[in-house]
Design an enzyme around this catalytic site. Structure first.
Site, short mmCIF file in Angstrom:
data_model
loop_
_atom_site.label_atom_id
_atom_site.label_comp_id
_atom_site.label_asym_id
_atom_site.label_seq_id
_atom_site.Cartn_x
_atom_site.Cartn_y
_atom_site.Cartn_z
N CYS A 165 49.34 42.32 37.75
CA CYS A 165 48.16 42.06 36.36
C CYS A 165 49.79 41.54 35.05
O CYS A 165 50.27 41.34 34.95
CB CYS A 165 47.66 43.20 36.16
SG CYS A 165 46.81 43.28 34.59
N CYS A 168 49.39 44.31 32.26
CA CYS A 168 50.45 45.67 32.61
C CYS A 168 51.41 45.64 33.83
O CYS A 168 51.97 46.46 33.97
CB CYS A 168 48.97 46.54 32.86
SG CYS A 168 47.87 46.80 34.24
N CYS A 215 41.66 45.28 37.06
CA CYS A 215 43.05 45.98 36.82
C CYS A 215 42.58 47.53 36.55
O CYS A 215 41.94 48.46 35.65
CB CYS A 215 43.70 45.77 36.18
SG CYS A 215 45.38 46.63 36.13
N CYS A 218 44.54 48.76 33.79
CA CYS A 218 44.54 48.30 31.72
C CYS A 218 43.04 48.55 31.53
O CYS A 218 42.27 48.31 30.84
CB CYS A 218 45.34 47.55 31.54
SG CYS A 218 44.85 46.10 32.13
N CYS A 245 37.57 36.74 44.59
CA CYS A 245 37.57 35.26 44.19
C CYS A 245 38.39 35.59 42.30
O CYS A 245 37.45 36.92 41.64
CB CYS A 245 36.98 35.07 43.94
SG CYS A 245 36.44 32.79 42.69
#
Length: 291
Positions: A165, A168, A215, A218, A245
């Site tokens: 990510c 984070c 995510c 976060c 995707c």
């Protein structure tokens, strides 16, 4: 409703006289199989159309009220043209109404109302996120935006490593699950452990429109997941049946060999050396030695 009926009525007869009724009839059959035909407005429209058709036939068969009478048939018998026009009239009006009044469906990220902050382990204010993330990263992760296809350098990244990510640094996808889908966005067959949150939707919607993925740490928007993995034969998605995707701008790639981290919000490296690139190059001028 009256003005809408008159507009649809005129459009319908225009299509019939322009010999485009068959196309609209076929399209209407598809629409009527998806929507409910029993709505009061459509029923009233069809009734008015039928009454108008009866009145038109009576006027055509009466020479005193019509200077150009039309040939008629016996009571109870209809010609093929009349049957086609009647069927088209009943099918074309609902098609016109439905196609002109249905709202445009929003994307999954825009339609969801769940907070991207509350309930997640890492929480920051939007002002703090705007300082940490780049403009493209903030647009995708915090606003639920979508990047243009083939605009991320990670779409063509197939080295061994981990996709994390961008907000984070949570590991989200493994390079072993990445495959080439041809959509223009980085695609994966599955996420790492439970680090990817999937929106709870019914299987039909996931197959057709997809479900939002975030995510888990976060709450940042990553993209959408579709239940069409079986279409990609010979890829990891065929095994899982899903296609994640992902917007490349929401990710960073960390190579396994310890190489430099790659930010997904970068544009792909343009390949040079082709024929058309050579046409744009300025001509080389070689110096001459003076005699």
């Amino acid at each position: 409703p009256k003005s809408t009926f008159l507009r649809c009525h005129n459009m319908m007869y225009s299509m019939i006289h322009n010999r485009s009724a068959v196309t609209w009839a076929f399209f209407s059959l598809v629409l009527l199989s998806l929507f409910d035909e029993s709505s009061s407005f459509i029923q009233s429209t069809l009734t008015a159309c039928k009454n108008h058709r009866t009145l038109h036939s009576r006027l055509a068969s009466n020479p005193e009220t019509n200077s150009n009478p039309q040939p008629t048939t016996e009571r109870g018998s209809t010609t093929r043209r009349e049957t086609l026009q009647t069927a088209t009239a009943k099918l074309a009006i609902p098609a016109i109404i439905l196609t002109t009044t249905q709202p445009v469906q929003k994307s999954n990220a825009e339609s969801t109302t769940k907070s991207r902050t509350e309930g997640y382990p890492i929480q920051k204010t939007e002002r703090e996120w705007s300082y940490i993330l780049s403009g493209q990263q903030y647009y995708i992760l915090r606003n639920g935006g979508t990047e243009r296809p083939y605009s991320s350098i990670l779409e063509s990244e197939y080295r061994t490593g981990t996709f994390r990510c961008a907000a984070c640094n949570t590991p989200l996808f493994s390079s072993a699950e990445k495959f080439k889908s041809g959509t223009g966005w980085p695609s994966f067959a599955s996420g790492i452990d439970n680090n990817v949150e999937v929106e709870d939707v019914n299987p039909v919607r996931m197959s057709l429109a997809g479900a939002e993925i975030r995510c888990q740490t976060c709450g940042g928007h990553l993209g959408d997941v579709f239940a069409d993995g079986k279409l990609f034969v010979g890829t990891p998605a065929f095994v899982t049946g899903k296609r994640f995707c992902v917007d490349g701008g929401a990710l960073v790639f960390v190579p396994e060999d310890g190489g430099e981290m790659v930010l997904g919000d970068q544009s792909p490296v343009k390949k040079s050396g082709g024929f058309f690139d050579s046409l744009l190059e300025s001509p080389k001028i070689e110096s001459r030695d003076r005699v």
